[in-house]
Design an enzyme around this catalytic site. Structure first.
Site, short mmCIF file in Angstrom:
data_model
loop_
_atom_site.label_atom_id
_atom_site.label_comp_id
_atom_site.label_asym_id
_atom_site.label_seq_id
_atom_site.Cartn_x
_atom_site.Cartn_y
_atom_site.Cartn_z
N ASP A 172 37.65 36.42 45.46
CA ASP A 172 39.03 35.94 45.55
C ASP A 172 39.27 35.35 46.94
OD1 ASP A 172 41.80 35.62 45.58
OD2 ASP A 172 42.24 37.68 44.99
N SER A 195 49.12 39.53 43.57
CA SER A 195 49.10 38.82 44.85
C SER A 195 50.08 39.46 45.84
CB SER A 195 49.43 37.34 44.59
OG SER A 195 49.24 36.55 45.72
N HIS A 239 42.21 34.33 41.35
CA HIS A 239 43.25 35.12 41.99
C HIS A 239 44.28 35.47 40.91
CE1 HIS A 239 45.96 36.47 45.13
NE2 HIS A 239 46.91 35.67 44.68
#
Length: 527
Positions: A431, A211, A460
């Site tokens: 995502d 991320s 994610h």
């Protein structure tokens, strides 16, 4: 239209080039004028899950332009290598910004194949301002206390109430941390990574970020391409639109993901009884939202808190059965108990969350420019709301302190890089938090990188979550630098099929714990 290569999991591979392993005692000379980074003093801090975990602390400059000035402290963790072949430190980061990485070291070390993990010191860390690092930011404790104003500013009084909250948060940060905020940003955090590298006695680092951690890793690689040995980026931030536009793009993607959840509920109408048509289920969800806006469940779950509860479902579909149970209980029988329980499990913000949010805003507001005229926020977010109502205004208020932030923004970093060894990127096509295009963009910007796509996946953070195809590519890369190569027919160098979706809670499939749920308990939301 997005194009994706139709390359199977067993795609052809090529070696990423010979890389000499870093011996345990290897060292690198710091730049001239840089203070020596003392080696960490590791102490046992094992847990039931990760009994060999070790912890330490490390001082770094608050302002890297003044390396002999004020120091702050980073908290570190380590699972030490056990194999004779040592490939150096593997730094891991869970994203956020604001996520703590201390436990992630244990998770990564235990989730990789044993032969692979044994060759690395897996290093977790709390970035500056986070968790056990000092100072640990908490600008306005209780900022998310229920019940908050409705996020949708349908009346001027509601808009003003939300603006007052956002400004109060920015003002509180300015009052408590005026001397620190100019140095809470991604570039400063990336420079911290190099202090960690020196303290560990490594000429180069291996890095694995999820991320926001992908952006942190890309920025470090831009600053020090010659100090990167291997670079793994999972669920990739698009560096072109940090951070204002990125959040608007997130709103569209999260709306699609929320509708995927509602369609899943409709497919399981025999279990939840909310209708077999997704449109019908969606109408009932928004009817629930309207009812809770008028009368919060248990006096604590209003419209804003309901959104907070269901947003995590956009990150990880393993939460869907739990969210669907709460939804059905309220929509069919008015039972507020399960909604309150779901909020406490998925949406409520504790002291750790207050810290994470304080760092999140501090980093994002400082990293790049944000509009200072609220009229632009109003126009842009109403425009997005018309297309994607699920998270638009919730996300706007989450980021709104940046309209009032006390420190001037930096210039966003151009992460384009042609000096790196091949980096390995992982991206799911659906995502929501880091939309697919971000992976494609970074694949283009990092010369020689390889992109592994999870086709049809919407979670994610996708490696080490149970997808053996993805994990095979990760393990090969960390073993000897092997990376996949596609046939040139699309953006991806390899494609893996997504894992099957979840099943309702009463099924056997839903009763078993998964690595995915463990991972998503460690990843920071929003980033």
């Amino acid at each position: 239209m997005r194009q994706r290569a139709a390359v199977l999991c067993g795609a052809a591979v090529i070696a990423a080039g010979a890389v000499t392993a870093v011996p345990a005692g290897a060292s690198a000379l710091p730049p001239a004028g840089t203070p020596h980074a003392a080696a960490p003093s590791w102490k046992k801090c094992g847990t039931n899950d990760y009994p060999t975990l070790q912890c330490a602390s490390l001082e770094v400059p608050l302002d890297h332009a003044r390396p002999n000035g004020r120091r702050i402290t980073l908290a570190l963790s380590r699972i030490p290598h056990t194999a004779a072949k040592y490939q150096g430190p593997l730094l891991v980061n869970p994203g956020g910004p604001g996520g703590s990485g201390l436990t992630l070291a244990g998770f990564v070390a235990s989730s990789l194949p044993k032969k692979v993990a044994a060759q690395y010191d897996v290093i977790g860390f709390d970035p500056r301002g986070v968790g056990r690092s000092k100072p640990s930011l908490d600008c306005r404790p209780g900022h998310f206390s229920a019940v908050r104003p409705d996020t949708v500013p349908a009346a001027p009084v509601v808009e003003q109430a939300n603006l007052t909250r956002a400004k109060a948060f920015a003002d509180a940060c300015a009052k408590k941390y005026a001397d620190v905020l100019p140095y809470i940003d991604t570039v400063s955090a990336a420079r911290d990574l190099d202090v960690i590298r020196r303290a560990l006695g490594a000429k180069k680092i291996n890095y694995f970020g999820y991320s926001y951690g992908t952006y942190l890793g890309a920025v470090y690689a831009k600053l020090h391409p010659d100090r990167v040995r291997r670079l793994v980026l999972d669920s990739v931030v698009d560096p072109i639109d940090v951070w204002y536009d990125a959040n608007l793009n997130q709103d569209l993607a999260f709306n699609d993901r929320h509708r995927a959840f509602l369609a899943w509920v409709a497919r399981h109408d025999a279990t939840y009884g909310l209708g077999s048509a997704p449109e019908r289920v969606e109408a009932r969800w928004y009817a629930m939202r309207s009812a809770l806006a008028k009368k919060p469940a248990g006096g604590k779950v209003g419209a804003a808190e309901l959104e907070d509860t269901f947003i995590p479902g956009g990150y990880y579909n393993g939460y869907w059965p739990h969210l669907a149970e709460a939804f059905a209980a309220y929509a069919k029988g008015g039972d507020a108990g399960p909604v309150v329980e779901a909020y406490e499990n998925f949406g409520a913000v504790d002291a750790s969350g207050d810290n994470g949010y304080s760092v999140y805003t501090s980093v994002q507001c400082r990293d790049a420019g944000w509009p200072r005229e609220w009229s632009q926020w109003r126009s842009d977010n109403w425009g997005v709301y018309g297309k994607a109502p699920f998270m638009a205004w919730n996300n706007a208020w989450y980021n709104a302190p940046c309209a009032f932030w006390p420190t001037a923004p930096r210039q966003a970093v151009d992460v384009a890089n042609n000096e790196l060894p091949p980096a390995l990127l992982f991206q799911a096509t659906d995502d929501a938090a880091t939309p697919y295009e971000g992976g494609v963009t970074v694949h283009r910007l990092l010369s020689g990188s390889r992109l592994v796509v999870e086709e049809g996946g919407g979670n994610h953070g996708i490696t080490l979550s149970g997808n053996s195809c993805l994990d095979k590519h990760l393990a090969s890369y960390l073993t000897d630098g092997t990376v996949p190569r596609g046939d040139g027919g699309g953006e991806a160098d390899a494609v893996c099929a997504a894992l099957p979706g979840p099943e309702p809670l009463q099924s056997k499939a839903a009763s078993t714990a998964s690595r995915g749920s463990a991972l998503h308990g460690l990843l920071g939301f929003r980033g």
